[in-house]
Scaffold this active site. Sequence first.
Site: not given
Ligand code: XUL
Ligand code: CO
Length: 438
Positions: A101, A104, A268, A296, A309, A339
């Site tokens: 990002h 970041d 994700e 992700d 995560d 991620d």
């Molecule tokens: C949050 C998430 C983020 C996105 C990118 O849950 O997954 O980190 O991957 O903004």
């Molecule tokens: Co993500």
Amino acid sequence: MTEFFPEVGVIPFVGSTSKDELVFRRYDRDKVVEGRPMHEHLRFACAYWHTMRNPLADPFGVGTALMPWDDGSDSVENARTRVRAFFEFMEKCSLDHYCFHDRDVAPEGADIAESERNLDSVVEELAAQQDRTGKKLLWGTACLFIHPRYMHGAATSCLLDVYAHAGAQVRKAMDVTHQLGGSGYVFWGGREGYTTLLNTDMKRELDHLARFLHMAVEYKHKIGFKGDFFIEPKPKEPTTHQYDSDAAACLNFLREHDLIDHFKLNIETNHAELAGNTMRHELQVASAAGALGSIDANMGNANLGWDTDCFPGNLYLATEIMLEVLAMGGFTTGGLNFDAKRRRESFEPVDLFHAHILGMDTFAAGLEAASAIREDGSFEDFITERYASWDSDLGRRIEAGEVTLDDLHAHASDIGEPGIPSGRQERLEAIMNRFIIG
Ligand code: XUL
Ligand code: CO
């Protein structure tokens, strides 16, 4: 040159009989599977936010992560040093790609001009490190959820001025993603949703979000960015309800607003779980629409109902994911982005290595298991057989849209009660086990 992780060397592949640690036991990057080397199938990416910026705090306690390379300041110089530490980490771990990002990598300034100058300076360092190491940017994105101005949303804010700030941020984040040769750009709508409907005009917010994404598409064409746009579904957290709640909701939104040709999805695992779906379900929904772009790669914790995560160490899950990736013919612009964050108790720099090795070895084993399942063909044969009645003349005519309810009535009246076969779920689960546990 300063070494940031002096206690760890380049992680070697040693094979699965080894009991050594800080080695790859399954990820043999050049090993060919289904005609391509593992690294091309897997396209692993390192998430800048978790690796370099996550202090490992939780709602009850402060951060614990040790980051000896970081002076703790918000200076641009410190931000540039972190980049060098990050690339050393990626080199030692054989991670070929990364994701970030804007916030970041570089600190937000007092105004947009200063924020952009800060970002440009860090991007200069990122570009230099990419050149030095050959590492590539998988995707970039804008952080539209940390700054307090985004508390009511960004592209769905009730405030036009906030919407404008979000637009300015996305514009710049796209510029630098393009500059760094990123193969994708992600939109994760962290606060694009609501906390209560008592204060929300949902329809208006959704229309604004669609306009925002159309502007992003226009800007993409204007600057000549050839990468893919990805939307990342998530149902909740931090908002009570996030508009991009799951793959089906995203696709519906994209179709309704004439955006479907411009976006794919970044799915994700932990988000799928929060949506009450399996990861495989989400991947199939995206894939069926030709919109499975990237992944992700993480996982949740069944005992905890939030976005934990965790690093993906579950071989069943990795195998299912790789089955879907192989079925679509592999990634093009996407990849497997970790991620994922270490547990708060795994606070030492060496834990970053253990965590990524866990994820990489699990996915390498998942790739091989998925490939063996495809070669064996048991599931494919079973499914083909299960739907065989549709290969009849009538079946084909129904699928071609040539049959009426009158025709179905005539057919059903003719044949009497159909014979119903077993679904054989447990037998199929046992077959799956053969590929996982031998
Ligand atoms: C949050 C998430 C983020 C996105 C990118 O849950 O997954 O980190 O991957 O903004
Ligand atoms: Co993500």
